[in-house]
Design an enzyme around this catalytic site. Structure first.
Site, PDB file in Angstrom:
ATOM      1  N   LYS A 176       0.904  -1.201   0.073  1.00  0.00           N
ATOM      2  CA  LYS A 176       0.024   0.128  -0.186  1.00  0.00           C
ATOM      3  C   LYS A 176       1.046   1.332  -0.061  1.00  0.00           C
ATOM      4  O   LYS A 176       0.683   2.118  -0.944  1.00  0.00           O
ATOM      5  CB  LYS A 176      -0.864  -0.069   1.169  1.00  0.00           C
ATOM      6  CG  LYS A 176      -1.821   1.030   1.077  1.00  0.00           C
ATOM      7  CD  LYS A 176      -2.826   1.192   2.344  1.00  0.00           C
ATOM      8  CE  LYS A 176      -1.728   1.958   3.574  1.00  0.00           C
ATOM      9  NZ  LYS A 176      -2.711   2.322   4.769  1.00  0.00           N
TER      10      LYS A 176
ATOM     11  N   ASP B 230      -6.553   0.913   1.174  1.00  0.00           N
ATOM     12  CA  ASP B 230      -6.671   1.185   2.423  1.00  0.00           C
ATOM     13  C   ASP B 230      -8.026   0.618   2.996  1.00  0.00           C
ATOM     14  O   ASP B 230      -8.791   0.278   2.168  1.00  0.00           O
ATOM     15  CB  ASP B 230      -6.288   2.459   2.898  1.00  0.00           C
ATOM     16  CG  ASP B 230      -7.311   3.503   2.514  1.00  0.00           C
ATOM     17  OD1 ASP B 230      -8.088   3.249   2.212  1.00  0.00           O
ATOM     18  OD2 ASP B 230      -7.224   4.685   3.027  1.00  0.00           O
TER      19      ASP B 230
END
Length: 229
Positions: A120, A138
């Site tokens: 991420k 997320d």
């Protein structure tokens, strides 16, 4: 959900916010990398408060190494998990100095090899600092993708792959920013603000939230005639 709906959804996001970006404050790829690393399980607001004090003192890998672990902790002690994050920042800075001349690498594999940097974080840096059409999934994006049915998936990897497949190409560069902001301020976790949502008529969430008592919902976006799924 079908391609026409997705195109309209992202068209509306773009019309409402033509140039979205992260809410983390940064001026260089390195500052962004460290800010994202610090933001894990923390708020952008909290990270920004810390980095506003840190950046004027140390905003390069070498300056943070010169600062040292204990002194770095004093700047980020208000951020959750700051002890672990401080160690990761120091280790990351050492690698950047030793292997990359103090610069942030643009290769995913190199980014993900840095301590505290996962997929991420690498996606955020590649997208926001280097302009690559990545999808940093997320909790907000995971929730919005599943709730709206834009790109449902059982885990973040599935959602990422589906978003990369289903989001129209012209929107890919900015899509993850729009989805994060939508999840942070409108499609919130406990009680989504469906009554104040610009994609209400396109979203496939069944249990849409009505406007609170005494509050008049703004005029809705006129429904668009779209092909059936």
């Amino acid at each position: 959900m079908n391609p026409a709906k997705r195109f309209e959804i992202f068209s509306r996001f773009r019309a409402a916010n033509p140039h979205p970006t992260t809410e983390l404050e940064y001026t260089t790829p390195f500052e962004l990398l460290i800010a994202v690393l610090l933001s894990a399980q923390s708020t952008d607001v909290g990270v920004n408060k810390a980095t506003r004090r840190l950046w004027p003192v140390a905003n390069t890998p070498q300056k943070i190494l010169d600062l040292g672990l204990d002194e770095l902790k004093t700047y980020i002690s208000t951020i959750g998990l700051y002890n672990t994050k401080a160690r990761n920042v120091i280790a990351t800075c050492q690698i950047l100095v030793d292997q990359y001349g103090g610069e942030v690498p643009r290769a995913r594999e190199a980014l993900e090899a840095l301590p505290g940097v996962g997929r991420k974080t690498a996606n955020v840096v590649l997208n926001t600092a280097f302009g690559e059409p990545t999808m940093a999934v997320d909790t907000h994006i995971f929730r919005v993708s599943n709730r709206t049915k834009i790109a449902p998936g059982k885990n973040v990897d599935q959602v990422e792959m589906k978003l990369l497949k289903f989001v129209p190409k012209e929107f890919l560069q900015d899509a993850h920013h729009w989805l994060i902001l939508h999840g942070r301020y409108t499609c919130v976790a406990r009680r989504p603000k469906c009554w104040n949502c610009i994609i209400n008529d396109l979203c496939e969430f069944r249990d849409k939230t009505p406007a609170p008592d005494g509050l008049v919902a703004p005029d809705a976006v006129p429904p668009v005639a779209l092909p059936a799924a």
